[in-house]
Design a protein around this motif. Sequence first.
Motif, PDB file in Angstrom:
ATOM      1  N   HIS A  49      19.204  13.399  -0.258  1.00  0.00           N
ATOM      2  CA  HIS A  49      18.012  13.181  -0.870  1.00  0.00           C
ATOM      3  C   HIS A  49      17.628  13.708  -2.147  1.00  0.00           C
ATOM      4  N   GLN A  79      12.789  10.124  -5.186  1.00  0.00           N
ATOM      5  CA  GLN A  79      12.464   9.825  -3.969  1.00  0.00           C
ATOM      6  C   GLN A  79      13.474   8.663  -3.512  1.00  0.00           C
ATOM      7  N   TYR A  80      14.735   9.040  -3.531  1.00  0.00           N
ATOM      8  CA  TYR A  80      15.742   8.106  -2.920  1.00  0.00           C
ATOM      9  C   TYR A  80      16.793   8.727  -2.354  1.00  0.00           C
ATOM     10  N   GLU A  84      20.440   6.414  11.916  1.00  0.00           N
ATOM     11  CA  GLU A  84      19.463   7.029  11.439  1.00  0.00           C
ATOM     12  C   GLU A  84      19.392   7.109   9.698  1.00  0.00           C
ATOM     13  N   GLY A 105      18.215   3.477   8.983  1.00  0.00           N
ATOM     14  CA  GLY A 105      16.714   3.365   9.130  1.00  0.00           C
ATOM     15  C   GLY A 105      16.006   4.365   7.930  1.00  0.00           C
ATOM     16  N   ILE A 106      16.318   5.306   7.387  1.00  0.00           N
ATOM     17  CA  ILE A 106      15.749   6.138   6.422  1.00  0.00           C
ATOM     18  C   ILE A 106      15.918   5.372   5.295  1.00  0.00           C
ATOM     19  N   GLU A 108      16.299   1.991   4.833  1.00  0.00           N
ATOM     20  CA  GLU A 108      15.349   0.864   4.809  1.00  0.00           C
ATOM     21  C   GLU A 108      14.063   1.082   4.723  1.00  0.00           C
ATOM     22  N   ARG A 109      13.512   1.973   5.184  1.00  0.00           N
ATOM     23  CA  ARG A 109      12.221   2.391   5.167  1.00  0.00           C
ATOM     24  C   ARG A 109      11.715   2.947   3.595  1.00  0.00           C
ATOM     25  N   ASN A 110      12.597   3.624   2.912  1.00  0.00           N
ATOM     26  CA  ASN A 110      12.352   4.509   1.853  1.00  0.00           C
ATOM     27  C   ASN A 110      12.128   3.379   0.460  1.00  0.00           C
ATOM     28  N   ILE A 111      11.339   3.797  -0.184  1.00  0.00           N
ATOM     29  CA  ILE A 111      11.027   3.263  -1.557  1.00  0.00           C
ATOM     30  C   ILE A 111      11.070   4.121  -2.764  1.00  0.00           C
ATOM     31  N   GLN A 142      20.266   3.353  -3.975  1.00  0.00           N
ATOM     32  CA  GLN A 142      19.787   3.357  -2.641  1.00  0.00           C
ATOM     33  C   GLN A 142      20.307   1.838  -2.145  1.00  0.00           C
TER      34      GLN A 142
END
Length: 172
Positions: A49, A54-55, A141, A144-145, A147-150, A160
């Motif tokens: 991370h 924020q990626y 997981e 999912g992390i 796919e939800r993160n911008i 990403q």
Amino acid sequence: MELLKEIYERDLHLSERDSSSRRHGNRFWFSRAVRGIIFNEKYELALIHMHSDQYYKLPGGGIEAGEEMEAALHREALEEMGATVELTDEVGLIIEYRDEQEMMQFSYCYIATLSGDLKATSLTDEEQAGGLSLGWVSLKEAIGIMERNIPRTYVGKFIQERDLYFLKQLNR
């Protein structure tokens, strides 16, 4: 290595222009990098991370002049994770056309497993400033992390998107 995907700005909704018709080789500089989907003994994978931008991303980085791809992944795993790894398979290649940076990024991805205990990392100044942190999650997981993160940045969006596509190749 099999070409899996090409990513353009329009794919990330960063530009309306059709850059696929450009002659990239005449204008863009060329970069090669290696990525690793690296599993531990619990079959969890390493997910990095980058807090400041924020990626999320897979371990890996640039291939140095004269360096073999496999050697680059060994070096990057040691630097970013403090890990010695054993490469087990290829995933494929993704090419990114980053118009804003006038760069073509070729990223080669491998599957690897940890071989030995984790040691101290040797992060670059940029990685330290970016707040790089390492976590271990299941494949599901990780997908999912991501796919939800911008991501906040232009580069983060490419990174990403690329690494999420690599992960989805394993989940087919």
